[in-house]
Design a protein around this motif. Structure first.
Motif, PDB file in Angstrom:
ATOM      1  N   ALA A   1      -9.367  44.211 -19.708  1.00  0.00           N
ATOM      2  CA  ALA A   1     -10.691  43.605 -19.529  1.00  0.00           C
ATOM      3  C   ALA A   1     -10.956  43.154 -18.095  1.00  0.00           C
ATOM      4  O   ALA A   1     -12.042  42.637 -17.807  1.00  0.00           O
ATOM      5  CB  ALA A   1     -10.827  42.408 -20.469  1.00  0.00           C
ATOM      6  N   GLU A   2     -10.001  43.342 -17.194  1.00  0.00           N
ATOM      7  CA  GLU A   2     -10.133  42.745 -15.863  1.00  0.00           C
ATOM      8  C   GLU A   2     -11.298  43.299 -15.054  1.00  0.00           C
ATOM      9  O   GLU A   2     -11.765  42.665 -14.101  1.00  0.00           O
ATOM     10  CB  GLU A   2      -8.842  42.916 -15.076  1.00  0.00           C
ATOM     11  N   SER A   3     -11.812  44.465 -15.399  1.00  0.00           N
ATOM     12  CA  SER A   3     -12.924  45.040 -14.644  1.00  0.00           C
ATOM     13  C   SER A   3     -14.288  44.507 -15.079  1.00  0.00           C
ATOM     14  O   SER A   3     -15.304  44.840 -14.467  1.00  0.00           O
ATOM     15  CB  SER A   3     -12.911  46.568 -14.779  1.00  0.00           C
ATOM     16  N   ARG A   4     -14.324  43.679 -16.125  1.00  0.00           N
ATOM     17  CA  ARG A   4     -15.613  43.136 -16.571  1.00  0.00           C
ATOM     18  C   ARG A   4     -16.216  42.238 -15.494  1.00  0.00           C
ATOM     19  O   ARG A   4     -15.527  41.398 -14.912  1.00  0.00           O
ATOM     20  CB  ARG A   4     -15.430  42.338 -17.870  1.00  0.00           C
ATOM     21  N   ASP A   5     -17.512  42.378 -15.263  1.00  0.00           N
ATOM     22  CA  ASP A   5     -18.192  41.594 -14.239  1.00  0.00           C
ATOM     23  C   ASP A   5     -18.324  40.124 -14.606  1.00  0.00           C
ATOM     24  O   ASP A   5     -18.612  39.298 -13.731  1.00  0.00           O
ATOM     25  CB  ASP A   5     -19.591  42.176 -13.976  1.00  0.00           C
ATOM     26  N   ASN A   6     -18.146  39.806 -15.889  1.00  0.00           N
ATOM     27  CA  ASN A   6     -18.359  38.435 -16.347  1.00  0.00           C
ATOM     28  C   ASN A   6     -17.059  37.713 -16.689  1.00  0.00           C
ATOM     29  O   ASN A   6     -17.082  36.627 -17.274  1.00  0.00           O
ATOM     30  CB  ASN A   6     -19.277  38.427 -17.573  1.00  0.00           C
ATOM     31  N   LEU A   7     -15.918  38.301 -16.332  1.00  0.00           N
ATOM     32  CA  LEU A   7     -14.626  37.696 -16.649  1.00  0.00           C
ATOM     33  C   LEU A   7     -13.817  37.556 -15.369  1.00  0.00           C
ATOM     34  O   LEU A   7     -13.559  38.540 -14.665  1.00  0.00           O
ATOM     35  CB  LEU A   7     -13.855  38.558 -17.658  1.00  0.00           C
ATOM     36  N   TYR A   8     -13.425  36.318 -15.081  1.00  0.00           N
ATOM     37  CA  TYR A   8     -12.651  36.033 -13.879  1.00  0.00           C
ATOM     38  C   TYR A   8     -11.353  35.326 -14.262  1.00  0.00           C
ATOM     39  O   TYR A   8     -11.304  34.563 -15.230  1.00  0.00           O
ATOM     40  CB  TYR A   8     -13.441  35.110 -12.937  1.00  0.00           C
ATOM     41  N   LEU A   9     -10.332  35.574 -13.481  1.00  0.00           N
ATOM     42  CA  LEU A   9      -9.066  34.876 -13.674  1.00  0.00           C
ATOM     43  C   LEU A   9      -8.484  34.561 -12.308  1.00  0.00           C
ATOM     44  O   LEU A   9      -8.444  35.420 -11.424  1.00  0.00           O
ATOM     45  CB  LEU A   9      -8.078  35.728 -14.481  1.00  0.00           C
ATOM     46  N   SER A  10      -8.058  33.329 -12.143  1.00  0.00           N
ATOM     47  CA  SER A  10      -7.372  32.940 -10.919  1.00  0.00           C
ATOM     48  C   SER A  10      -6.068  32.257 -11.297  1.00  0.00           C
ATOM     49  O   SER A  10      -6.064  31.257 -12.018  1.00  0.00           O
ATOM     50  CB  SER A  10      -8.237  31.993 -10.084  1.00  0.00           C
ATOM     51  N   ASN A  11      -4.958  32.819 -10.835  1.00  0.00           N
ATOM     52  CA  ASN A  11      -3.670  32.195 -11.132  1.00  0.00           C
ATOM     53  C   ASN A  11      -3.179  31.408  -9.925  1.00  0.00           C
ATOM     54  O   ASN A  11      -3.760  31.459  -8.842  1.00  0.00           O
ATOM     55  CB  ASN A  11      -2.636  33.243 -11.566  1.00  0.00           C
ATOM     56  N   GLY A  12      -2.121  30.645 -10.147  1.00  0.00           N
ATOM     57  CA  GLY A  12      -1.665  29.726  -9.110  1.00  0.00           C
ATOM     58  C   GLY A  12      -2.570  28.519  -8.976  1.00  0.00           C
ATOM     59  O   GLY A  12      -2.531  27.799  -7.978  1.00  0.00           O
ATOM     60  N   GLN A  13      -3.392  28.261  -9.994  1.00  0.00           N
ATOM     61  CA  GLN A  13      -4.355  27.151  -9.969  1.00  0.00           C
ATOM     62  C   GLN A  13      -3.975  26.140 -11.044  1.00  0.00           C
ATOM     63  O   GLN A  13      -4.118  26.396 -12.226  1.00  0.00           O
ATOM     64  CB  GLN A  13      -5.778  27.664 -10.211  1.00  0.00           C
ATOM     65  N   PHE A  14      -3.486  24.992 -10.623  1.00  0.00           N
ATOM     66  CA  PHE A  14      -3.010  23.955 -11.526  1.00  0.00           C
ATOM     67  C   PHE A  14      -4.162  22.994 -11.811  1.00  0.00           C
ATOM     68  O   PHE A  14      -4.653  22.313 -10.899  1.00  0.00           O
ATOM     69  CB  PHE A  14      -1.841  23.217 -10.872  1.00  0.00           C
ATOM     70  N   VAL A  15      -4.611  22.963 -13.048  1.00  0.00           N
ATOM     71  CA  VAL A  15      -5.707  22.061 -13.413  1.00  0.00           C
ATOM     72  C   VAL A  15      -5.162  20.641 -13.487  1.00  0.00           C
ATOM     73  O   VAL A  15      -4.174  20.366 -14.176  1.00  0.00           O
ATOM     74  CB  VAL A  15      -6.356  22.483 -14.742  1.00  0.00           C
ATOM     75  N   THR A  16      -5.803  19.742 -12.762  1.00  0.00           N
ATOM     76  CA  THR A  16      -5.312  18.371 -12.620  1.00  0.00           C
ATOM     77  C   THR A  16      -6.080  17.356 -13.451  1.00  0.00           C
ATOM     78  O   THR A  16      -5.570  16.273 -13.731  1.00  0.00           O
ATOM     79  CB  THR A  16      -5.380  17.945 -11.144  1.00  0.00           C
ATOM     80  N   LYS A  17      -7.304  17.712 -13.836  1.00  0.00           N
ATOM     81  CA  LYS A  17      -8.117  16.745 -14.579  1.00  0.00           C
ATOM     82  C   LYS A  17      -9.313  17.447 -15.188  1.00  0.00           C
ATOM     83  O   LYS A  17      -9.826  18.431 -14.640  1.00  0.00           O
ATOM     84  CB  LYS A  17      -8.585  15.606 -13.647  1.00  0.00           C
ATOM     85  N   ILE A  18      -9.759  16.933 -16.330  1.00  0.00           N
ATOM     86  CA  ILE A  18     -11.027  17.332 -16.928  1.00  0.00           C
ATOM     87  C   ILE A  18     -12.072  16.367 -16.398  1.00  0.00           C
ATOM     88  O   ILE A  18     -11.908  15.136 -16.498  1.00  0.00           O
ATOM     89  CB  ILE A  18     -10.956  17.241 -18.461  1.00  0.00           C
ATOM     90  N   ASN A  19     -13.130  16.882 -15.828  1.00  0.00           N
ATOM     91  CA  ASN A  19     -14.184  16.020 -15.280  1.00  0.00           C
ATOM     92  C   ASN A  19     -15.144  15.606 -16.387  1.00  0.00           C
ATOM     93  O   ASN A  19     -15.697  16.446 -17.097  1.00  0.00           O
ATOM     94  CB  ASN A  19     -14.942  16.746 -14.176  1.00  0.00           C
ATOM     95  N   ILE A  20     -15.309  14.306 -16.518  1.00  0.00           N
ATOM     96  CA  ILE A  20     -16.161  13.742 -17.571  1.00  0.00           C
ATOM     97  C   ILE A  20     -17.327  13.009 -16.912  1.00  0.00           C
ATOM     98  O   ILE A  20     -17.134  12.203 -15.992  1.00  0.00           O
ATOM     99  CB  ILE A  20     -15.361  12.776 -18.464  1.00  0.00           C
ATOM    100  N   GLU A  21     -18.506  13.305 -17.361  1.00  0.00           N
ATOM    101  CA  GLU A  21     -19.719  12.720 -16.772  1.00  0.00           C
ATOM    102  C   GLU A  21     -19.661  11.196 -16.817  1.00  0.00           C
ATOM    103  O   GLU A  21     -19.349  10.595 -17.858  1.00  0.00           O
ATOM    104  CB  GLU A  21     -20.935  13.223 -17.552  1.00  0.00           C
ATOM    105  N   ASN A  22     -19.880  10.571 -15.660  1.00  0.00           N
ATOM    106  CA  ASN A  22     -19.937   9.108 -15.511  1.00  0.00           C
ATOM    107  C   ASN A  22     -18.603   8.413 -15.747  1.00  0.00           C
ATOM    108  O   ASN A  22     -18.579   7.204 -16.010  1.00  0.00           O
ATOM    109  CB  ASN A  22     -21.001   8.506 -16.442  1.00  0.00           C
ATOM    110  N   VAL A  23     -17.495   9.154 -15.681  1.00  0.00           N
ATOM    111  CA  VAL A  23     -16.171   8.541 -15.815  1.00  0.00           C
ATOM    112  C   VAL A  23     -15.354   8.873 -14.575  1.00  0.00           C
ATOM    113  O   VAL A  23     -15.131  10.045 -14.265  1.00  0.00           O
ATOM    114  CB  VAL A  23     -15.431   9.041 -17.068  1.00  0.00           C
ATOM    115  N   ALA A  24     -14.928   7.848 -13.861  1.00  0.00           N
ATOM    116  CA  ALA A  24     -14.102   8.031 -12.661  1.00  0.00           C
ATOM    117  C   ALA A  24     -12.695   7.509 -12.942  1.00  0.00           C
ATOM    118  O   ALA A  24     -12.500   6.561 -13.710  1.00  0.00           O
ATOM    119  CB  ALA A  24     -14.713   7.295 -11.480  1.00  0.00           C
TER     120      ALA A  24
END
Length: 684
Positions: free
Chosen positions: A242-265
């Motif tokens: 599926a990697e050739s699909r124009d609507n599907l992206y993947l980036s590796n080596g990216q460590f997610v550090t937090k979920i951003n929540i509206e109005n929460v710091a």
């Protein structure tokens, strides 16, 4: 290697329909299926690397282990392992355990043991019983089938010789993304072990082991390509096509550090790790080259015996790291309504010293980071137990005490009774016979046949307690008579305790059911039989160690915390002792080395051996359980996190009770089921 296909500049906060955190089996399934709709734009963020088509990943014989890793490698999985370790297991021997977790595009499917099964129909019916409408066996079966491309490529002769049950086409898929088939090579010790199990009252399943009714000896298929006999992992099944699909992206080596929540710091990270940290641990695990130097043969690369000079190879040692912070004392609080927070996207970085970037998700964020990383992300973002979050100086966005709790795992102990009859070929370690290694490699690549088409586990069993022991009623009674919340961690919320009590009643009843598997027996045809608990009573915890997302997690399975689990191992090892003495095993000439006959017959010695020998079977679940709120739930039956508008979880953390199975097929099925519930935009 970084895979980044036609993706807009990430730091421009590109608006995406959905962001998937984690590129393993569940994350890639959801991303692949959602992106079939060209109007949906999906980005997958994966912390690990892309594999380089290494032989030891692709060839079943190696079971995802480099047979000769670099001297500084922490495990045979190299960079595809998070290299975590548990906390000291105080209910066992007060030592830690190496805790393998898949890391990379494909996740655990890059390094797992290939075995493919779903468990018992009752495993899923019980999910529904616990309050999850639509999550029963009948509803799940179509999603198990949708994921598979099943090929029956075993000869009638092999099927007859090795008790491979006839394939029931009504419970298998033929056009799914993941190839499932059988190996080409079979070890002749399998029929002897099966006959010995039969001799002691454990049946051999006469029907397809994936029909939901198995509770005995079962020869399982594997996630391998039927032609090349190579691993069919999530990357090759779901990303590459599926990697050739124009609507599907993947980036590796990216460590997610937090979920951003509206109005929460949230406050800044704590300086607990080096700026170069990528979130991996430093806990030593199995290194196969060292093992081969200790024992030249009769040692496979999957079921290893933790005894004597081999013990340190399992990481059963103390590891220097900051201790977990104590759980705060819980005060009674009034039940209050949950908020309805909106997730705006996620924050991520390549390492602890890198500038944090943000991705905005127009509709939903989907967590597929696994049963360890998913609860960590929730806690870091302010979703979890309010008392614990406050003790870490984290602002509570949604008070969900179940986050990180209800942890379950299949844990196991290996036995060793080497065969004296050399006429039975065994699965030998790579390097023990270089001439054979050369010949086996040539056969594999020239004709896709031979020993390299199969890993060491060759013929397994999922027996009930009732078929193995006369003490099933006593153990069931012992479990049922435990006090409310007894043997759980201290200071748990009442809802978490209530959820466990519902589960405990089900677990205790199943101990007396001859049709419900309590164990898995893995047979390597070299004298090792490994016994795993499929339905443990103990419950552990996953917690953040600090506010730094790159810090190692607190993984505390609390193995042995419930004494019923330890007694179940006693029953298994005494059954194993009787098994070695059966008429059926006589031709193999087994010699009991671990445990010895004296150890089996001495209660104190046997319990010491059990506490020293327990290690993980690599199947963590339950830490963001799909349960009602009043039972400690984290997600509802649509897998949406309570108290949020647009956050879902699709990995093994949502399983409220662990199935009696190897979990890859189960997790694929969960992801297939949730993806049909189309992403909905948050309300205005």
């Amino acid at each position: 290697m970084t895979i980044l296909v036609s993706c807009p500049t990430l730091h421009d906060e590109h608006l995406l329909t959905g962001t998937v955190v984690g590129g393993g089996a569940s994350g890639l399934t959801v991303a692949n299926r959602l992106s079939e709709d060209s109007s949906v734009t999906v980005l997958v963020l994966e912390a690990g690397p892309a594999d380089q088509n290494e032989e030891w990943i692709r060839v079943p014989y190696f079971m995802g282990n480099d047979p000769d890793p670099p001297a500084d490698a922490l495990s045979g999985h190299l960079d595809y392992d998070w290299n975590f370790g548990t906390e000291e297991q105080t209910y066992l021997d007060s030592k830690t355990r190496h805790y393998p977790l898949g890391r990379g595009i494909g996740g655990g499917t890059l390094i797992n043991g290939f075995l493919w099964n779903r468990g018992n129909a009752g495993d899923y019916d019980e999910w529904e019983t616990l309050g999850n409408d639509g999550w029963n066996w009948d509803s799940m079966l179509q999603y198990f089938e949708k994921n598979e491309k099943f090929t029956t490529d075993v000869t009638a002769s092999d099927a007859s010789s090795y008790s491979i049950a006839p394939v029931d086409s009504s419970v298998h898929g033929s056009s799914g993304p993941v190839n499932v088939s059988y190996q080409d090579y079979f070890y002749p010790g399998t029929p002897k072990v099966y006959a010995a199990m039969n001799e002691l009252g454990v049946p051999t399943d006469s029907a397809d082991p994936n029909n939901g009714l198995s509770a005995g000896n079962s020869f399982l298929p594997m996630n391998i390509d039927p032609v090349s006999k190579t691993r069919s992992d999530a990357r090759r099944a779901l990303w590459d096509p599926a990697e050739s699909r124009d609507n599907l992206y993947l980036s590796n080596g990216q460590f997610v550090t937090k979920i951003n929540i509206e109005n929460v710091a949230q406050p800044a990270d704590e300086a607990t790790v080096a700026t170069t940290s990528r979130g991996q641990g430093t806990h030593p695990g199995l290194k196969l080259n060292s093992l081969v130097n200790v024992l030249s043969k009769n040692v496979n690369i999957f079921n290893l015996m933790p005894v004597g000079s081999l013990k340190d190879l399992f990481g059963l040692r103390k590891v220097k790291r900051s201790p977990p912070r104590p759980m705060p004392k819980r005060e009674k609080k009034e039940k209050r309504a949950l908020p309805n927070v909106r997730i705006t996207g996620v924050e991520y970085a390549t390492d602890a010293g890198a500038t944090r970037q943000n991705i905005t998700a127009r509709k939903e964020v989907i967590l597929a980071a696994g049963a360890v990383h998913t609860p960590l992300l929730l806690q870091l973002s302010g979703i979890g137990d309010e008392a614990f979050l406050s003790s870490m100086n984290i602002s509570t966005a949604v008070d969900l005490p179940g986050v990180g709790n209800n942890y379950q795992d299949h844990f196991q102990i290996a036995t060793y009774a080497p065969y004296g009859n050399d006429s039975f070929p065994i699965c030998e370690s790579y390097g023990s016979d270089p001439t054979a290694d050369v010949a086996n490699r040539e056969e594999f690549y020239s004709s896709h046949t031979g020993p390299w088409t199969a890993g060491a586990p060759n013929g397994v069993a999922f027996p009930s307690l009732k078929s193995m022991s006369t003490n099933y009623s006593t153990l069931a009674s012992n479990a049922s008579n435990q006090a409310n919340g007894e043997y759980l961690a201290a200071d748990l919320d009442d809802t978490v305790i209530a959820g466990y009590e519902k589960q405990k009643a089900i677990l205790a009843a199943n101990l007396q059911n001859a049709n419900r598997s309590q164990y898995e027996m893995l047979n390597d045809n070299a004298g090792h039989l490994t016994w795993s608990l499929m339905r443990p009573f103990g419950r552990g915890q996953i917690r953040i160690r600090s506010r730094n997302p790159f810090d190692t997690p607190v993984i505390d399975p609390r193995y042995g915390s419930n004494p019923v689990d330890l007694q179940l191992f006693v029953e298994a090892l005494r059954f194993n002792h009787r098994l070695q003495a059966t008429n059926a095993m006589a031709e193999l000439q087994p010699s009991e080395s671990y445990p010895t006959s004296d150890q089996v017959n001495d209660d104190a010695q046997l319990m010491t051996l059990i506490k020293e020998g327990i290690f993980t079977e690599y199947h963590p679940v339950g830490t963001a359980s799909m349960l009602p709120l009043d039972l400690g739930g984290v997600v509802d039956a649509r897998l949406k996190v309570y108290g949020t508008q647009n956050l879902r979880i699709v990995d093994g953390s949502i399983m409220p009770m662990i199935p009696a199975a190897h979990l890859q097929a189960c997790i694929y099925g969960v992801a297939e089921k949730v993806r049909l519930r189309r992403l909905q935009p948050p309300p205005c």
